[in-house]
Scaffold this motif. Structure first.
Motif, mmCIF file in Angstrom:
data_model
loop_
_atom_site.group_PDB
_atom_site.id
_atom_site.type_symbol
_atom_site.label_atom_id
_atom_site.label_comp_id
_atom_site.label_asym_id
_atom_site.label_seq_id
_atom_site.Cartn_x
_atom_site.Cartn_y
_atom_site.Cartn_z
ATOM 1 N N GLY A 97 79.768 -7.015 36.102
ATOM 2 C CA GLY A 97 80.039 -8.407 36.437
ATOM 3 C C GLY A 97 79.963 -9.364 35.285
ATOM 4 N N GLU A 98 79.408 -8.934 34.138
ATOM 5 C CA GLU A 98 79.310 -9.819 32.984
ATOM 6 C C GLU A 98 80.483 -9.593 32.041
ATOM 7 O OE1 GLU A 98 75.683 -9.993 30.836
ATOM 8 O OE2 GLU A 98 74.421 -10.180 32.619
ATOM 9 N N ASP A 99 80.980 -10.701 31.480
ATOM 10 C CA ASP A 99 82.127 -10.622 30.587
ATOM 11 C C ASP A 99 81.747 -10.100 29.204
ATOM 12 O OD1 ASP A 99 83.920 -11.482 32.442
ATOM 13 O OD2 ASP A 99 84.031 -13.554 31.723
ATOM 14 N N GLY A 100 82.686 -9.423 28.594
ATOM 15 C CA GLY A 100 82.537 -8.944 27.227
ATOM 16 C C GLY A 100 83.886 -8.493 26.707
ATOM 17 N N ALA A 101 83.869 -7.752 25.610
ATOM 18 C CA ALA A 101 85.102 -7.217 25.030
ATOM 19 C C ALA A 101 85.474 -5.918 25.741
ATOM 20 C CB ALA A 101 84.924 -6.962 23.545
ATOM 21 N N ILE A 102 86.709 -5.829 26.221
ATOM 22 C CA ILE A 102 87.166 -4.609 26.888
ATOM 23 C C ILE A 102 87.660 -3.635 25.821
ATOM 24 C CG2 ILE A 102 88.742 -3.617 28.567
ATOM 25 C CD1 ILE A 102 88.878 -6.312 29.945
ATOM 26 N N VAL A 103 87.094 -2.423 25.854
ATOM 27 C CA VAL A 103 87.438 -1.393 24.879
ATOM 28 C C VAL A 103 87.741 -0.092 25.617
ATOM 29 C CG1 VAL A 103 85.989 -2.435 23.083
ATOM 30 C CG2 VAL A 103 85.025 -0.680 24.584
ATOM 31 N N VAL A 104 88.342 0.852 24.892
ATOM 32 C CA VAL A 104 88.617 2.179 25.434
ATOM 33 C C VAL A 104 87.959 3.202 24.522
ATOM 34 C CG1 VAL A 104 90.380 3.882 25.989
ATOM 35 C CG2 VAL A 104 90.804 1.457 26.462
ATOM 36 N N LYS A 105 87.144 4.071 25.107
ATOM 37 C CA LYS A 105 86.487 5.113 24.312
ATOM 38 C C LYS A 105 87.520 6.122 23.835
ATOM 39 C CE LYS A 105 82.196 7.789 24.331
ATOM 40 N NZ LYS A 105 82.656 8.781 23.361
ATOM 41 N N LEU A 106 87.419 6.481 22.559
ATOM 42 C CA LEU A 106 88.338 7.462 21.986
ATOM 43 C C LEU A 106 87.940 8.878 22.404
ATOM 44 C CD1 LEU A 106 88.639 5.983 18.369
ATOM 45 C CD2 LEU A 106 90.197 5.654 20.294
ATOM 46 N N PRO A 107 88.917 9.791 22.481
ATOM 47 C CA PRO A 107 90.344 9.593 22.230
ATOM 48 C C PRO A 107 91.045 8.950 23.416
ATOM 49 C CG PRO A 107 89.964 11.856 22.884
ATOM 50 C CD PRO A 107 88.606 11.208 22.808
ATOM 51 N N MET A 108 92.091 8.207 23.141
ATOM 52 C CA MET A 108 92.938 7.702 24.216
ATOM 53 C C MET A 108 93.829 8.833 24.726
ATOM 54 S SD MET A 108 93.917 3.810 23.072
ATOM 55 C CE MET A 108 94.521 4.170 21.418
ATOM 56 N N PRO A 109 94.370 8.679 25.919
ATOM 57 C CA PRO A 109 95.145 9.772 26.519
ATOM 58 C C PRO A 109 96.520 9.922 25.883
ATOM 59 C CG PRO A 109 95.212 7.853 27.929
ATOM 60 C CD PRO A 109 94.238 7.532 26.829
ATOM 61 N N PRO A 110 97.285 10.934 26.296
ATOM 62 C CA PRO A 110 98.657 11.079 25.809
ATOM 63 C C PRO A 110 99.450 9.800 26.040
ATOM 64 C CG PRO A 110 98.029 12.982 27.123
ATOM 65 C CD PRO A 110 96.927 11.981 27.263
ATOM 66 N N GLY A 111 100.388 9.517 25.128
ATOM 67 C CA GLY A 111 101.252 8.360 25.276
ATOM 68 C C GLY A 111 100.805 7.150 24.493
ATOM 69 N N ALA A 112 99.498 7.065 24.182
ATOM 70 C CA ALA A 112 99.010 5.941 23.388
ATOM 71 C C ALA A 112 99.386 6.132 21.921
ATOM 72 C CB ALA A 112 97.497 5.811 23.535
ATOM 73 N N LEU A 113 99.394 5.046 21.176
ATOM 74 C CA LEU A 113 99.810 5.137 19.783
ATOM 75 C C LEU A 113 98.865 6.021 18.977
ATOM 76 C CD1 LEU A 113 99.003 1.855 17.763
ATOM 77 C CD2 LEU A 113 97.662 2.657 19.704
ATOM 78 N N PRO A 114 99.403 6.940 18.154
ATOM 79 C CA PRO A 114 98.549 7.722 17.263
ATOM 80 C C PRO A 114 98.215 6.979 15.974
ATOM 81 C CG PRO A 114 100.804 8.521 17.148
ATOM 82 C CD PRO A 114 100.791 7.436 18.190
ATOM 83 N N THR A 115 99.085 6.014 15.600
ATOM 84 C CA THR A 115 98.860 5.231 14.378
ATOM 85 C C THR A 115 99.928 4.140 14.317
ATOM 86 O OG1 THR A 115 98.486 5.354 11.978
ATOM 87 C CG2 THR A 115 100.310 6.672 12.870
ATOM 88 N N LEU A 116 99.954 3.394 13.214
ATOM 89 C CA LEU A 116 101.020 2.437 12.924
ATOM 90 C C LEU A 116 101.969 3.039 11.898
ATOM 91 C CD1 LEU A 116 98.973 -0.884 12.666
ATOM 92 C CD2 LEU A 116 100.417 -0.143 14.567
ATOM 93 N N TRP A 117 103.209 2.617 11.937
ATOM 94 C CA TRP A 117 104.229 3.178 11.063
ATOM 95 C C TRP A 117 103.857 2.958 9.596
ATOM 96 C CZ3 TRP A 117 107.842 6.622 11.360
ATOM 97 C CH2 TRP A 117 108.856 6.684 10.403
ATOM 98 N N ASN A 118 103.664 4.080 8.889
ATOM 99 C CA ASN A 118 103.359 4.057 7.452
ATOM 100 C C ASN A 118 102.141 3.216 7.099
ATOM 101 O OD1 ASN A 118 105.450 5.762 6.682
ATOM 102 N ND2 ASN A 118 106.916 4.095 6.419
#
Length: 658
Positions: free
Chosen positions: A437-458
């Motif tokens: 119920g308390e607000d904070g920064a929403i994060v995702v624990k690694l690793p993310m699932p298939p389909g998510a970005l593996p990196t940025l281009w170059n």
């Protein structure tokens, strides 16, 4: 599908390797993967490292091979040109194979980049799929982007070929792309070898030595087969734009993306073979990539590609017309589209002219779905209205109400539950989990699932710095909010939309909820601006519904009191202004950061993604303390925008045309 959300999510958590290998079974592989995740180079994770496939084969050829070639694959509905066209799977495969032959004939091969700069025409999807067919990497740039922005993307992607159209159509205006493309190539340090141009009858561009006519090239081309690629090979690069600096090229891999989208079509959207999905977005955005082009075709469904707007082409009933004409089961668009429809047709009169009995779900994403818009749409349509939350970077939903597994009771303001593979947590600034119920920064624990970005281009370093450095072992979404005791996720807005008023941390999203609940308000935005006494104070901006006839000052006073009553005096919202329109990106996001910068007196650059620069110009005097432009009059030159379709890019286009 397993019978309940809890069972599916538990399976993905207890045995992610087994879960995602099983999901991969819904895809055709040239070499089937024997393992799901390669974590040997964390935080650079790779899915299906030993698998090989072709995404175009999975989207088209496999359905034709299975005997479903006569089923409609893609419907192009264009109210701005008054035309429609339906492609069967066999027809679309043949068109794609032939255009892939065009690209191959121009020297494009596996790993080469192709920039696609097109309006919402079937050829845009054909070009994307043709790149996938031969293992090339496409990068779609929103049609009509300013020449300098296109040049920046050409320089970053270094394409061998650019595919474009002579023009797009914005409302009733023809927007000439070819002069913009010519200027972009002139500005870019990297010069593409060829530009393939689809000539449209509304405006035919002048072709130069570098240019190739689409129709002539296709007529002479030989179709080519699919080229298998590694699952970890990039399928596309999609740029996210900031207000300054070089845009970030989000990389999407081939195998993980195909698996995730195929899984999500059934589990999240309840769409299977032969069923119709209408995603009212644009191929320039991630929603268009995932749920106009790749997702529906991977599932063997029929996808509607719509060239028009939710209102004004010609009226606020076009979504209902499309849904009725094509038997749409699932409609997916942005909340801002529904706010525009609600503003133009508050009573929903246009629905009465169409048979919507086949429409089962409305999905909304792209910006927070405020409870007022949720209730309006739900009451009007009488079907599940399902908010869901995701990002360009993630490629598919993080949090959703999974219609194909188990529909949870809707809690207005929440996109519901995390989907399998997404370990969503809420952390305080020190990295500790906050109580329910308390607000904070929403994060995702690694690793993310298939389909998510593996990196940025170059740019691996920028990938880590942008997303992974704030909290060790987590992906930073940039959004703030909370999770309640029942696991419902509430995304309240970007973390920089939490303001500090005299030591009290307040969510502007919460204040927007209150403003949106007023019966005369069509849409609204609240921003925090600098204040010498309190640090920050909130300012509200509202657009009234069509037909609202009460005095603006009366409505403004009611809104100030409403926030005081529901949130308390601590909110300190004393300044609410009625305005003609709110400035937005082309995907419908309100430009809150830009508004905040102008209000704070900074020389805020206009984002390249702005939909209509005149709306922002009209708002500047209000943001800076003057209220002489509330009627939509341009404060700079006195011009008046009747329908909100003049854009920064149109101005540049006119300049390029001389």
């Amino acid at each position: 599908m397993t019978t309940s959300y809890e069972e599916v999510f538990r399976a993905s958590t207890e045995d992610p390797e087994g879960f995602w290998l099983a999901a991969a079974g819904a895809i055709d592989w040239d070499v089937a993967p024997t393992r799901a995740l390669d974590d040997s180079r964390a935080p650079f994770y790779h899915w299906y490292p030993d698998g090989r496939l072709n995404v175009c084969h999975n989207a088209l050829d496999r359905h034709v091979d299975a005997g479903r070639g006569d089923q409609p694959a893609l419907v192009h509905d264009s109210p701005v040109t008054g035309t429609t066209r339906t492609y069967t799977y066999a027809e679309l495969r043949d068109e794609v194979a032939r255009f892939a032959g065009v690209l191959a004939g121009l020297g494009v091969g596996r790993g080469d980049r192709v920039v696609i700069y097109m309006p919402m025409v079937p050829e845009a999807a054909i070009a994307m799929l043709a790149c996938a067919r031969i293992g090339a990497v496409h990068s779609v740039v929103f049609g009509g982007f300013a020449a300098n922005e296109l040049a920046v993307r050409i320089d970053d992607a270094a394409p061998k070929v650019v595919v474009s159209a002579s023009c797009g159509i914005e409302g009733s205006r023809v927007m000439r792309y070819k002069p913009l493309l010519d200027r972009a190539v002139e500005l870019a340090a990297h010069k593409p070898e060829k530009c393939v141009v689809l000539q449209r009858p509304q405006y035919e561009g002048e072709l130069g030595p570098r240019d190739v006519d689409w129709a002539a090239a296709v007529r002479d081309a030989e179709p080519v087969p699919c080229v298998p690629v590694a699952a970890t090979d990039p399928l596309y690069v999609l740029y996210t734009s900031g207000t300054t600096g070089r845009p970030k090229g989000v990389v999407r891999d081939s195998g993980g993306y195909a698996v995730a989208l195929r899984w999500s079509m059934e589990a999240v959207y309840d769409i299977g073979p032969g069923e119709v999905m209408f995603t009212a977005s644009d191929v320039g955005w991630v929603v268009g990539h995932s749920y106009i082009v790749y997702g529906p075709l991977l599932a063997g469904a029929t996808t509607v590609l719509y060239e028009g707007k939710p209102v004004g082409t010609p009226d606020a009933g076009q979504f209902w017309r499309v849904a009725a004409e094509y038997g749409v089961k699932t409609l997916f668009t942005a909340p801002t589209a529904f706010r525009a429809i609600k503003k133009a047709d508050p009573e929903g009169e246009f629905t009465k002219g169409y048979d919507l009995s086949g429409l089962k779900y409305l999905f909304l994403a792209g910006e927070r779905l405020d409870p007022e818009t949720y209730h309006w749409a739900s009451d009007l349509l009488g079907i599940p209205v399902l908010d869901h939350w995701w990002q360009t970077e993630t490629g598919w939903p993080i949090v959703a109400n999974p219609a194909g597994i188990e529909l949870a009771p809707v809690r207005p303001g929440s996109p519901t539950w995390p989907l399998p593979g997404w370990d969503v947590q809420v952390l305080d600034p020190s990295g500790k989990p906050v109580p329910a119920g308390e607000d904070g920064a929403i994060v995702v624990k690694l690793p993310m699932p298939p389909g998510a970005l593996p990196t940025l281009w170059n740019d691996d370093d920028r990938f880590v710095a942008s997303y992974l450095s704030a909290y060790d072992g987590y992906y930073l979404t940039g959004d703030g909010g909370h999770v309640d005791e029942d696991g419902y996720v509430f995304v309240m807005g970007r973390t920089d939309d939490v303001i500090n008023v005299a030591g009290h941390r307040l969510s502007t999203g919460g204040m927007e909820e209150v403003l949106a609940s007023h019966p005369d308000v069509a849409e609204c935005a609240v921003i925090g601006v600098a204040d010498s006494l309190k640090g920050q104070i909130p300012r509200g901006f509202v657009v009234l519904k069509a037909g609202a006839e009460r005095a603006e000052s009366e409505v403004e006073a009611e809104l100030v009191q409403l926030v005081r009553d529901r949130i308390g005096a601590v909110a300190s919202l004393k300044d609410v202004a009625v305005v003609a329109a709110l400035p937005k990106t082309r995907s419908g996001k309100i430009l809150r950061r830009t508004m905040r910068g102008i209000a704070d007196g900074r020389d805020e650059p206009v984002p390249s993604t702005v939909d209509d620069v005149t709306v922002l110009d009209a708002l500047r005097p209000v943001l800076t303390g003057r209220k002489d432009a509330k009627d939509g009059t341009d404060a700079k030159d006195g011009s008046h925008s009747q329908d909100g379709t003049h854009s920064q890019d149109e101005k540049e286009a006119k300049g390029a045309q001389g």
